[in-house]
Design a protein around this motif. Structure first.
Motif, PDB file in Angstrom:
ATOM      1  N   ALA A 110       3.730 -12.266   8.932  1.00 29.92           N
ATOM      2  CA  ALA A 110       3.589 -10.854   8.571  1.00 29.92           C
ATOM      3  C   ALA A 110       2.766 -10.597   7.314  1.00 29.92           C
ATOM      4  O   ALA A 110       2.373  -9.460   7.064  1.00 29.92           O
ATOM      5  CB  ALA A 110       4.954 -10.182   8.432  1.00 29.92           C
ATOM      6  N   ALA A 111       2.478 -11.586   6.503  1.00 34.20           N
ATOM      7  CA  ALA A 111       1.819 -11.348   5.211  1.00 34.20           C
ATOM      8  C   ALA A 111       0.411 -10.791   5.375  1.00 34.20           C
ATOM      9  O   ALA A 111       0.017  -9.856   4.677  1.00 34.20           O
ATOM     10  CB  ALA A 111       1.784 -12.637   4.392  1.00 34.20           C
ATOM     11  N   GLY A 112      -0.367 -11.348   6.302  1.00 32.20           N
ATOM     12  CA  GLY A 112      -1.734 -10.870   6.506  1.00 32.20           C
ATOM     13  C   GLY A 112      -1.783  -9.425   6.955  1.00 32.20           C
ATOM     14  O   GLY A 112      -2.603  -8.642   6.482  1.00 32.20           O
ATOM     15  N   GLY A 113      -0.901  -9.065   7.868  1.00 34.92           N
ATOM     16  CA  GLY A 113      -0.840  -7.679   8.335  1.00 34.92           C
ATOM     17  C   GLY A 113      -0.441  -6.723   7.237  1.00 34.92           C
ATOM     18  O   GLY A 113      -0.981  -5.621   7.131  1.00 34.92           O
ATOM     19  N   MET A 114       0.491  -7.144   6.398  1.00 34.21           N
ATOM     20  CA  MET A 114       0.922  -6.272   5.304  1.00 34.21           C
ATOM     21  C   MET A 114      -0.189  -6.107   4.264  1.00 34.21           C
ATOM     22  O   MET A 114      -0.354  -5.030   3.681  1.00 34.21           O
ATOM     23  CB  MET A 114       2.206  -6.806   4.684  1.00 34.21           C
ATOM     24  CG  MET A 114       3.380  -6.703   5.655  1.00 34.21           C
ATOM     25  SD  MET A 114       4.887  -7.452   5.046  1.00 34.21           S
ATOM     26  CE  MET A 114       5.620  -6.081   4.201  1.00 34.21           C
ATOM     27  N   ALA A 115      -0.987  -7.150   4.052  1.00 36.12           N
ATOM     28  CA  ALA A 115      -2.135  -7.042   3.145  1.00 36.12           C
ATOM     29  C   ALA A 115      -3.167  -6.067   3.707  1.00 36.12           C
ATOM     30  O   ALA A 115      -3.739  -5.256   2.972  1.00 36.12           O
ATOM     31  CB  ALA A 115      -2.763  -8.409   2.911  1.00 36.12           C
ATOM     32  N   LEU A 116      -3.398  -6.133   5.017  1.00 31.94           N
ATOM     33  CA  LEU A 116      -4.330  -5.217   5.674  1.00 31.94           C
ATOM     34  C   LEU A 116      -3.841  -3.776   5.561  1.00 31.94           C
ATOM     35  O   LEU A 116      -4.618  -2.859   5.255  1.00 31.94           O
ATOM     36  CB  LEU A 116      -4.477  -5.629   7.136  1.00 31.94           C
ATOM     37  CG  LEU A 116      -5.711  -5.173   7.895  1.00 31.94           C
ATOM     38  CD1 LEU A 116      -6.973  -5.668   7.225  1.00 31.94           C
ATOM     39  CD2 LEU A 116      -5.644  -5.681   9.330  1.00 31.94           C
ATOM     40  N   ALA A 117      -2.557  -3.565   5.778  1.00 31.88           N
ATOM     41  CA  ALA A 117      -1.977  -2.229   5.624  1.00 31.88           C
ATOM     42  C   ALA A 117      -2.079  -1.763   4.173  1.00 31.88           C
ATOM     43  O   ALA A 117      -2.309  -0.570   3.903  1.00 31.88           O
ATOM     44  CB  ALA A 117      -0.519  -2.230   6.077  1.00 31.88           C
ATOM     45  N   GLY A 118      -1.950  -2.682   3.230  1.00 35.94           N
ATOM     46  CA  GLY A 118      -2.109  -2.337   1.820  1.00 35.94           C
ATOM     47  C   GLY A 118      -3.510  -1.852   1.507  1.00 35.94           C
ATOM     48  O   GLY A 118      -3.698  -0.928   0.700  1.00 35.94           O
ATOM     49  N   ALA A 119      -4.521  -2.454   2.145  1.00 39.08           N
ATOM     50  CA  ALA A 119      -5.903  -1.995   1.948  1.00 39.08           C
ATOM     51  C   ALA A 119      -6.068  -0.566   2.448  1.00 39.08           C
ATOM     52  O   ALA A 119      -6.715   0.264   1.798  1.00 39.08           O
ATOM     53  CB  ALA A 119      -6.878  -2.930   2.659  1.00 39.08           C
ATOM     54  N   GLY A 120      -5.453  -0.254   3.587  1.00 39.67           N
ATOM     55  CA  GLY A 120      -5.502   1.117   4.094  1.00 39.67           C
ATOM     56  C   GLY A 120      -4.815   2.095   3.167  1.00 39.67           C
ATOM     57  O   GLY A 120      -5.325   3.183   2.896  1.00 39.67           O
ATOM     58  N   ALA A 121      -3.644   1.710   2.656  1.00 39.01           N
ATOM     59  CA  ALA A 121      -2.927   2.580   1.716  1.00 39.01           C
ATOM     60  C   ALA A 121      -3.733   2.772   0.438  1.00 39.01           C
ATOM     61  O   ALA A 121      -3.780   3.872  -0.121  1.00 39.01           O
ATOM     62  CB  ALA A 121      -1.555   1.975   1.399  1.00 39.01           C
ATOM     63  N   GLY A 122      -4.397   1.719  -0.029  1.00 36.58           N
ATOM     64  CA  GLY A 122      -5.222   1.823  -1.233  1.00 36.58           C
ATOM     65  C   GLY A 122      -6.389   2.778  -1.054  1.00 36.58           C
ATOM     66  O   GLY A 122      -6.721   3.552  -1.960  1.00 36.58           O
ATOM     67  N   LEU A 123      -7.024   2.757   0.129  1.00 32.54           N
ATOM     68  CA  LEU A 123      -8.109   3.699   0.394  1.00 32.54           C
ATOM     69  C   LEU A 123      -7.605   5.130   0.417  1.00 32.54           C
ATOM     70  O   LEU A 123      -8.267   6.042  -0.080  1.00 32.54           O
ATOM     71  CB  LEU A 123      -8.801   3.356   1.720  1.00 32.54           C
ATOM     72  CG  LEU A 123      -9.689   2.123   1.710  1.00 32.54           C
ATOM     73  CD1 LEU A 123     -10.217   1.836   3.106  1.00 32.54           C
ATOM     74  CD2 LEU A 123     -10.846   2.287   0.732  1.00 32.54           C
ATOM     75  N   TRP A 124      -6.438   5.341   0.994  1.00 31.86           N
ATOM     76  CA  TRP A 124      -5.863   6.681   1.023  1.00 31.86           C
ATOM     77  C   TRP A 124      -5.573   7.159  -0.408  1.00 31.86           C
ATOM     78  O   TRP A 124      -5.856   8.306  -0.759  1.00 31.86           O
ATOM     79  CB  TRP A 124      -4.590   6.690   1.863  1.00 31.86           C
ATOM     80  CG  TRP A 124      -4.013   8.066   1.961  1.00 31.86           C
ATOM     81  CD1 TRP A 124      -4.379   9.068   2.815  1.00 31.86           C
ATOM     82  CD2 TRP A 124      -2.983   8.609   1.124  1.00 31.86           C
ATOM     83  NE1 TRP A 124      -3.636  10.182   2.572  1.00 31.86           N
ATOM     84  CE2 TRP A 124      -2.772   9.933   1.539  1.00 31.86           C
ATOM     85  CE3 TRP A 124      -2.224   8.100   0.077  1.00 31.86           C
ATOM     86  CZ2 TRP A 124      -1.833  10.763   0.932  1.00 31.86           C
ATOM     87  CZ3 TRP A 124      -1.297   8.926  -0.521  1.00 31.86           C
ATOM     88  CH2 TRP A 124      -1.100  10.236  -0.093  1.00 31.86           C
ATOM     89  N   LEU A 125      -5.020   6.274  -1.246  1.00 35.86           N
ATOM     90  CA  LEU A 125      -4.743   6.638  -2.638  1.00 35.86           C
ATOM     91  C   LEU A 125      -6.033   6.954  -3.401  1.00 35.86           C
ATOM     92  O   LEU A 125      -6.072   7.877  -4.214  1.00 35.86           O
ATOM     93  CB  LEU A 125      -3.982   5.514  -3.341  1.00 35.86           C
ATOM     94  CG  LEU A 125      -2.540   5.295  -2.885  1.00 35.86           C
ATOM     95  CD1 LEU A 125      -1.989   4.006  -3.466  1.00 35.86           C
ATOM     96  CD2 LEU A 125      -1.675   6.487  -3.273  1.00 35.86           C
ATOM     97  N   LYS A 126      -7.096   6.184  -3.148  1.00 34.89           N
ATOM     98  CA  LYS A 126      -8.376   6.443  -3.814  1.00 34.89           C
ATOM     99  C   LYS A 126      -8.947   7.788  -3.378  1.00 34.89           C
ATOM    100  O   LYS A 126      -9.472   8.543  -4.203  1.00 34.89           O
ATOM    101  CB  LYS A 126      -9.368   5.328  -3.509  1.00 34.89           C
ATOM    102  CG  LYS A 126     -10.686   5.489  -4.260  1.00 34.89           C
ATOM    103  CD  LYS A 126     -11.622   4.346  -3.990  1.00 34.89           C
ATOM    104  CE  LYS A 126     -11.167   3.149  -4.766  1.00 34.89           C
ATOM    105  NZ  LYS A 126     -12.106   2.012  -4.657  1.00 34.89           N
ATOM    106  N   ALA A 127      -8.854   8.106  -2.084  1.00 32.39           N
ATOM    107  CA  ALA A 127      -9.336   9.399  -1.595  1.00 32.39           C
ATOM    108  C   ALA A 127      -8.532  10.538  -2.212  1.00 32.39           C
ATOM    109  O   ALA A 127      -9.094  11.584  -2.572  1.00 32.39           O
ATOM    110  CB  ALA A 127      -9.261   9.452  -0.069  1.00 32.39           C
ATOM    111  N   ALA A 128      -7.219  10.350  -2.354  1.00 39.30           N
ATOM    112  CA  ALA A 128      -6.379  11.374  -2.989  1.00 39.30           C
ATOM    113  C   ALA A 128      -6.776  11.562  -4.454  1.00 39.30           C
ATOM    114  O   ALA A 128      -6.815  12.697  -4.960  1.00 39.30           O
ATOM    115  CB  ALA A 128      -4.909  10.990  -2.873  1.00 39.30           C
ATOM    116  N   TRP A 129      -7.089  10.470  -5.151  1.00 37.26           N
ATOM    117  CA  TRP A 129      -7.542  10.553  -6.541  1.00 37.26           C
ATOM    118  C   TRP A 129      -8.863  11.325  -6.634  1.00 37.26           C
ATOM    119  O   TRP A 129      -9.027  12.179  -7.501  1.00 37.26           O
ATOM    120  CB  TRP A 129      -7.693   9.141  -7.110  1.00 37.26           C
ATOM    121  CG  TRP A 129      -8.372   9.069  -8.428  1.00 37.26           C
ATOM    122  CD1 TRP A 129      -7.839   9.413  -9.643  1.00 37.26           C
ATOM    123  CD2 TRP A 129      -9.711   8.642  -8.687  1.00 37.26           C
ATOM    124  NE1 TRP A 129      -8.767   9.216 -10.633  1.00 37.26           N
ATOM    125  CE2 TRP A 129      -9.923   8.743 -10.071  1.00 37.26           C
ATOM    126  CE3 TRP A 129     -10.738   8.175  -7.876  1.00 37.26           C
ATOM    127  CZ2 TRP A 129     -11.138   8.407 -10.663  1.00 37.26           C
ATOM    128  CZ3 TRP A 129     -11.936   7.836  -8.461  1.00 37.26           C
ATOM    129  CH2 TRP A 129     -12.124   7.950  -9.836  1.00 37.26           C
TER     130      TRP A 129
END
Length: 191
Positions: free
Chosen positions: A120-139
């Motif tokens: 599960a670690a690789g998938g969670m890292a990939l999901a983290g990249a998506g969450a990070g992009l969403w946070l950057k767009a919100a910023w």
């Protein structure tokens, strides 16, 4: 702000940033769900805990990376010209996803494949990249609201694979009022 001459095709900066958030998030969630099935070398418990840490680290790294360049380009933004063509949000998202489809497929396969070592670690890292992009767009959206200006960049500076909105080719942003285009501050759909 200075007014630029000559018509250009413009694309919303926040929409380009946000375009990768949903596919990375969902591919990461699916890869993590599939990745829980094999026991792996480390075992499921360590894999999931390590994945949770990776999720947070990757999300923070993506959300905070290159912010100084965004700020510099935002400060130097010129006013969009009268004849500039503003690209629709849907077209921008479609172009980004087409340009990155093979990278997304490879990232998904790598995330699933890594589950045989660390579940599960690789998938969670990939999901983290998506969450990070969403946070950057919100910023970026908060910056746009504070300055009452939407940020755009030239379509041709992104290249055929819809590169980064702060890449080497990007020389500056253009600004419009907050009512321009079909995307709200931060790149979300207008309500």
């Amino acid at each position: 702000m200075r007014v630029t001459r000559g018509a250009q095709g413009l694309v919303r900066t926040a929409v380009v940033v946000r375009a990768g958030a949903a596919p990375l998030w969902w591919l990461g969630v699916v890869a993590a769900a599939v990745g829980v099935l094999p026991v792996g070398f480390t075992g499921r418990r360590i894999g999931v805990l390590g994945g949770a840490v990776l999720f947070l680290v990757v999300a923070a790294a993506v959300a905070y990376s290159r912010r100084q360049r965004y700020v510099r380009l935002t400060r130097g933004a010129s006013r969009a010209g009268k004849f500039d063509v503003l690209q629709d949000r849907q077209v921008t998202v479609r172009n980004w996803r087409r340009g990155h489809r093979w990278w997304l497929a490879l990232a998904f396969l790598a995330a699933v494949g890594s589950s045989f070592a660390v579940p599960a670690a690789g998938g969670m890292a990939l999901a983290g990249a998506g969450a990070g992009l969403w946070l950057k767009a919100a910023w970026l959206g908060r910056r746009e609201q504070r300055e009452s200006a939407l940020l755009w960049l030239r379509v041709d500076w992104l290249g055929p694979r819809a590169g980064a909105p702060v890449g080497k080719r990007v020389k500056g942003y253009r600004a419009t009022g907050t009512a321009a285009g079909d995307a709200a501050p931060g790149g979300a759909r207008r309500r």
